[in-house]
Structure formats: structure tokens, C-alpha cells
Design a protein around this motif. Structure first.
Motif, PDB file in Angstrom:
ATOM      1  N   LEU A  13     -26.066  16.496   0.445  1.00  0.00           N
ATOM      2  CA  LEU A  13     -26.874  15.295   0.205  1.00  0.00           C
ATOM      3  C   LEU A  13     -26.666  14.705  -1.193  1.00  0.00           C
ATOM      4  CD1 LEU A  13     -29.203  13.414   1.275  1.00  0.00           C
ATOM      5  CD2 LEU A  13     -30.760  14.968   0.116  1.00  0.00           C
ATOM      6  N   PRO A  14     -26.719  15.490  -2.301  1.00  0.00           N
ATOM      7  CA  PRO A  14     -26.554  14.882  -3.627  1.00  0.00           C
ATOM      8  C   PRO A  14     -25.197  14.212  -3.809  1.00  0.00           C
ATOM      9  CG  PRO A  14     -27.545  17.054  -3.816  1.00  0.00           C
ATOM     10  CD  PRO A  14     -27.062  16.917  -2.401  1.00  0.00           C
ATOM     11  N   SER A  15     -24.105  14.906  -3.430  1.00  0.00           N
ATOM     12  CA  SER A  15     -22.776  14.311  -3.624  1.00  0.00           C
ATOM     13  C   SER A  15     -22.546  13.144  -2.667  1.00  0.00           C
ATOM     14  CB  SER A  15     -21.693  15.376  -3.448  1.00  0.00           C
ATOM     15  OG  SER A  15     -21.753  15.946  -2.159  1.00  0.00           O
ATOM     16  N   ASP A  16     -23.044  13.243  -1.430  1.00  0.00           N
ATOM     17  CA  ASP A  16     -22.908  12.126  -0.489  1.00  0.00           C
ATOM     18  C   ASP A  16     -23.639  10.891  -1.008  1.00  0.00           C
ATOM     19  OD1 ASP A  16     -21.398  13.643   1.175  1.00  0.00           O
ATOM     20  OD2 ASP A  16     -22.979  14.061   2.635  1.00  0.00           O
ATOM     21  N   ARG A  17     -24.801  11.103  -1.615  1.00  0.00           N
ATOM     22  CA  ARG A  17     -25.562   9.962  -2.149  1.00  0.00           C
ATOM     23  C   ARG A  17     -24.791   9.243  -3.248  1.00  0.00           C
ATOM     24  NH1 ARG A  17     -28.210   9.087  -6.667  1.00  0.00           N
ATOM     25  NH2 ARG A  17     -27.895  11.227  -7.361  1.00  0.00           N
ATOM     26  N   VAL A  18     -24.175  10.009  -4.139  1.00  0.00           N
ATOM     27  CA  VAL A  18     -23.444   9.403  -5.257  1.00  0.00           C
ATOM     28  C   VAL A  18     -22.161   8.739  -4.771  1.00  0.00           C
ATOM     29  CG1 VAL A  18     -22.274   9.872  -7.434  1.00  0.00           C
ATOM     30  CG2 VAL A  18     -24.437  11.010  -6.917  1.00  0.00           C
ATOM     31  N   LEU A  19     -21.422   9.424  -3.910  1.00  0.00           N
ATOM     32  CA  LEU A  19     -20.125   8.898  -3.472  1.00  0.00           C
ATOM     33  C   LEU A  19     -20.271   7.638  -2.636  1.00  0.00           C
ATOM     34  CD1 LEU A  19     -18.233  12.204  -2.648  1.00  0.00           C
ATOM     35  CD2 LEU A  19     -17.868  10.690  -4.595  1.00  0.00           C
ATOM     36  N   ALA A  81     -34.210  13.870  -9.178  1.00  0.00           N
ATOM     37  CA  ALA A  81     -35.247  12.903  -8.801  1.00  0.00           C
ATOM     38  C   ALA A  81     -34.694  11.833  -7.869  1.00  0.00           C
ATOM     39  CB  ALA A  81     -35.845  12.262 -10.054  1.00  0.00           C
ATOM     40  N   ALA A  82     -33.465  11.364  -8.152  1.00  0.00           N
ATOM     41  CA  ALA A  82     -32.849  10.367  -7.273  1.00  0.00           C
ATOM     42  C   ALA A  82     -32.544  10.966  -5.898  1.00  0.00           C
ATOM     43  CB  ALA A  82     -31.574   9.826  -7.914  1.00  0.00           C
ATOM     44  N   LEU A  87     -33.848  11.288  -0.095  1.00  0.00           N
ATOM     45  CA  LEU A  87     -34.293  12.039   1.080  1.00  0.00           C
ATOM     46  C   LEU A  87     -35.545  11.403   1.680  1.00  0.00           C
ATOM     47  CD1 LEU A  87     -33.839  14.509   2.876  1.00  0.00           C
ATOM     48  CD2 LEU A  87     -35.270  15.830   1.298  1.00  0.00           C
ATOM     49  N   GLN A  88     -36.440  10.925   0.841  1.00  0.00           N
ATOM     50  CA  GLN A  88     -37.628  10.235   1.349  1.00  0.00           C
ATOM     51  C   GLN A  88     -37.253   8.940   2.054  1.00  0.00           C
ATOM     52  OE1 GLN A  88     -40.061   9.874  -2.140  1.00  0.00           O
ATOM     53  NE2 GLN A  88     -40.868  11.957  -1.995  1.00  0.00           N
TER      54      GLN A  88
END
Length: 487
Positions: A13-19, A81-82, A87-88
Motif C-alpha cells: 500500500l505505501p509504495s503503490d500510493r507513492v508510485l 499519516a498519508a 487507506l481511509q
């Protein structure tokens, strides 16, 4: 009605969000990428994409070691936090499938789809639609459905097929801690089915009640609730008028009633409005909107009401206004002020002035100077929007600094001695009184082309022509410059 739980797991999730948010070209999409965070005195990998994992990298690995394995590694600090906000946002998107959606840790969602699967052509069609939309959004997600929350979680994290037998999954699928998982495997209990034949009392005595609790949750003998994501509070009030109004005074009176109700809502949650939107609906079904951006979070109706006056006067009432709606579109925490015997300094007037000017020219265009921790003149201050920063101070300096600072301008003077006569900006000056020199050395740990020449010797001089200037001399490259002017 049969209960069915869907588990969504986003392992990256974190890397997918940034990419997915980075504007990179196709050639760079498959390059190794990691998110880092500081842990135990060093930077470690927090999340990584498949290309980085293919290079032998893994979570928890030191970033310096990772770069030794993969020299072309791209990295970026993690923003937890991002990730939580993202996720929300996914949880709100998931409500298209069912109204009962809850968070599952930092990288998962739980959906209770009982009674809603038929709206999408059945459960299989619903799960296929979820997977298709996640892939299209650039997210790697595992989706599975089961009768219990524990079974759905086990299938998404350890199952190879959507309908795999729960008993064939490893004991780690019971959501056990690493110590208990290792202890069970040492005894040869590697699959969930291996626990079925053992006495419950013996397992509880040896490993504690958690193992049997998790087993009961997976099999449905113990209920496990899904806590739905709470809706964000809505700060909006409405007023329907019995007869249309068109005078500004009447609209202001209605706005006052709306503000009083809205400020009560804000006070109940210790919030303050930062941006307000007043919608005036006309009898011809048209609407006029008056937007107000505040320089500070407020919930004082008496202070906010006059700030609406200019926008309301400029609104076109048409054949009359029959409905008014006021909404706080942006809010911030605003705690109640602590009672004190000493009168506190009030800054209401300055904030109201910034609000009035900001709604004409833009709040971002009103800026203030803030002190910065640096002895270099160019770095001793920073400029920030006045509406989004608080005055900091006091300004501390061993020697006075000029009010006006500009890029160094050379003057017609030679030699290391302070010039008694010089020319600057096509004007001739004669030095009267002087104070100095004050030697300022560069900050060697920061790259700065303007200060690569070395130290500077500053002088504060008063000229006979009335100008008070700030001069400096560069010994390593002999030359004189004017850097600022005192009032």
C-alpha cells in the motif's frame, strides 16, 4: 441471512500510493523503488515495489546495504499519516459494495457483504469487479471472501486460491505472533488442521488462550465484529425562508442565524472553521456562492459575520433568495482558551485584517518574515504565508542587521581598508561613522555558490549624504560590496 466477510489486503500500500501519484514515464515505472524510515539509528526499508524485491531487497533492510545490492535504487521517506488517509479513502470507495466497511490494520479492509452481493451479479462477480478496479487503479490487492473475518484474513494473506481449505493453511494464518508460530512449528504443528485433533485444554496450557481464541474465530465458534469506519462530521446548516428576500440586510440577518448554529457545532467538537461557503439559492433555481477564507481557525459568529459583508453585497439576488446554506468546507482543531488572571495579547484585529485583504488578493499573497536559525544573512529569515504561520521571535542577532537586504552590489573601491570615498549606483558617497569589521564565515556543510568565495568582513557605515549602508569585503578575492541598507 448468511454472513459473508470480504477481506482486502494491500501488501504494498505505501509504495503503490507513492508510485501511482508520481508523474514518471513508462521507462522508469519498473525501476527498483523503496520507502524508508528511520529506525534504531539508521534508515531502513519500510516498503518496496516488486522490482526492488526481485533484486534481493526486503523490508527492514538497511538502506545503505540495499544500495550496495542495487546502485540504481530510488528511495523516498515514508509518510505513515498519508498512508492512513489513503487507506481511509479506499474504505470510503469500498462502500460502493456494501455499507459496512472497517479498517484491518494499516494495510487492509474488512467488508460485510451479506445481502449486497446479488446487486453485482453474485459474490464471484463482485470479487472480480473489486480485483479489476484495484488493478486499474494501480494497486496490488488480494481479495477473498469467507464466512468469518479470521478465515477471510487467512485466505488473503496465505491462501493461493479463493476457495482453499482453511485447514491446509499454515498456523501463521491464525494471526498469531511470531514467537507462538515458531513454537507450534517446532512441535510439528505446521497447519491449522494439525490443531483440530489436539485437546483444547492442553493447547491452552502450553500456548495460552490466544491460540484457541484465534482458531474459534476462524471456524466461526467465536464472533468477531467489524468496526465500521466512522463518517467524518459534517459542518453545515441550512435555512429555508418563508418568503424570498433580496436586501443585503436580510441576507446578513439570515447569515447571522446560520453562523450561530454552525459555531455551536464547531464548539462541540473543539474545531474552528478555516474556510466557509455560503450558498444562496434563488427562486429561479439559480444559486450564488460566497466563499470566505479565514486567516486563522475561528468559531466566533460575531467576528466572522462582518467578513461576509463584502461578498454578500456583491451577490446577485435575482428575483429573491428563498434558501441559504452555510458550510465549513475546511476546519482545524481549535481548543478552548485556558482561563487566566493575566490578560492575553489579542491578535483578532490582525487576523481579521489578513482575512479581509486575503479574500481580495488571495491569502497566499500576504506573507510575513520569520526568523531562521542561521548566521548567514541570506538564510537568517524565511518568508511564509501570514494566514498559515504564527509570528516567531524575537529576532536575535549579536549585531544589528539592515532592514533592506538585496543581492551584493559591487562598489568602486579598492584595498582592504574601509573606503572613505566610493561610488555606488552612480552616486558618490563619503564615509562618516563606521562600525566593524564583523567577520562571517560560510556554512561549509551547505552548498551555496554565493558563499563559495570564503569569509566576508562586514561594516556598518553612515555616509555624510545620509545613507546608512552595510558593506562587506572579501579578503580571498579582494572586492567591496553593498549588501543592505539600514533605515
Amino acid at each position: 441471512m448468511r454472513k459473508r466477510i470480504v477481506s482486502m489486503w494491500f501488501p504494498r500500500l505505501p509504495s503503490d500510493r507513492v508510485l501511482r501519484a508520481r508523474a514518471t514515464n513508462t521507462a522508469n515505472d519498473n525501476r527498483p523503488f523503496v520507502l524508508t524510515h528511520h529506525e534504531k539509528g539508521t534508515d531502513r526499508i519500510y516498503c518496496l515495489n516488486p522490482a526492488a524485491e526481485a533484486q534481493g531487497l526486503h523490508r527492514g533492510m538497511g538502506v545503505s546495504d540495499a544500495r550496495a545490492y542495487c546502485p540504481d535504487l530510488q528511495s523516498q521517506p515514508a509518510d505513515i499519516a498519508a498512508d492512513t488517509r489513503f487507506l481511509q479513502m479506499l474504505a470510503r470507495w469500498s462502500k460502493r459494495y456494501c455499507p459496512w466497511v472497517g479498517l484491518d490494520g494499516r494495510d487492509g479492509l474488512m467488508l460485510n457483504i451479506a445481502g449486497s452481493a446479488h446487486l453485482f451479479g453474485g459474490e464471484s462477480a463482485m470479487l472480480d469487479d473489486m480485483r479489476h478496479r484495484l488493478v486499474r487503479a494501480g494497486l496490488q490487492g488480494h481479495v477473498a471472501a469467507a464466512d468469518t473475518r479470521g478465515a477471510a484474513w487467512a485466505l488473503t494473506h496465505y491462501g493461493r486460491a479463493a476457495h482453499e481449505d482453511i485447514g491446509a493453511l499454515p498456523v501463521a494464518a491464525l494471526r498469531l505472533d511470531a514467537k507462538t508460530d515458531t513454537a507450534l512449528q517446532r512441535l510439528g504443528l505446521r497447519k491449522i488442521s494439525d490443531l483440530f485433533a489436539l485437546p483444547r485444554a492442553a493447547i491452552a496450557r502450553r500456548f495460552g488462550p490466544e491460540v484457541m481464541l484465534r482458531l474459534d474465530q476462524v471456524m466461526g465458534a467465536q464472533e468477531e465484529a467489524i468496526t465500521p469506519l466512522r463518517e467524518a462530521p459534517h459542518y453545515g446548516v441550512r435555512l429555508t425562508l418563508p418568503d424570498p428576500v433580496g436586501l443585503s440586510a436580510d441576507v446578513m440577518a439570515g447569515t447571522e442565524r446560520l453562523l450561530t448554529r454552525l459555531c455551536e457545532k464547531l464548539k462541540e467538537r473543539d474545531m474552528g472553521a478555516r474556510q466557509l461557503q455560503l450558498t444562496l439559492r434563488r427562486v429561479d433555481q439559480g444559486a450564488q456562492q460566497v466563499e470566505l477564507r479565514l486567516a486563522a481557525p475561528m468559531r466566533d459568529a460575531a467576528r466572522i459575520l462582518p467578513l461576509f459583508e463584502r461578498g454578500i453585497h456583491a451577490a446577485d439576488a435575482g428575483y429573491g433568495i428563498d434558501q441559504m446554506r452555510l458550510e465549513a468546507t475546511q476546519v482545524e482543531p481549535l481548543l478552548n482558551a485556558q482561563a487566566s488572571n493575566t490578560p492575553a495579547e489579542r491578535r483578532d484585529g490582525l487576523e481579521d485584517l489578513i482575512t479581509r485583504l486575503g479574500n481580495r488578493i488571495g491569502l497566499d499573497n500576504i506573507r510575513r518574515f520569520l526568523p531562521a536559525d542561521s548566521h548567514i544573512p541570506e538564510r537568517s529569515f524565511q518568508i511564509a504565508p501570514a494566514a498559515y504561520s504564527a509570528p516567531e521571535g524575537p529576532w536575535i542577532s549579536a549585531r544589528p542587521r539592515p532592514l533592506r537586504l538585496f543581492p551584493p552590489e559591487p562598489i568602486a573601491a579598492t584595498g582592504p581598508e574601509l573606503p572613505m570615498k566610493f561610488r555606488w549606483r552612480r552616486m558618490a558617497f563619503t564615509t562618516g561613522r563606521s562600525t566593524g569589521p564583523e567577520r562571517i564565515a560560510p556554512e561549509w556543510w551547505l552548498p551555496d555558490r554565493a558563499w563559495q568565495s570564503g569569509v566576508r568582513d562586514y561594516w556598518h557605515i553612515e555616509t555624510r549624504e545620509g545613507r546608512r549602508l552595510w558593506l562587506f569585503y572579501t579578503p580571498q578575492n579582494p572586492a567591496w560590496f553593498v549588501h543592505g541598507e539600514f533605515p
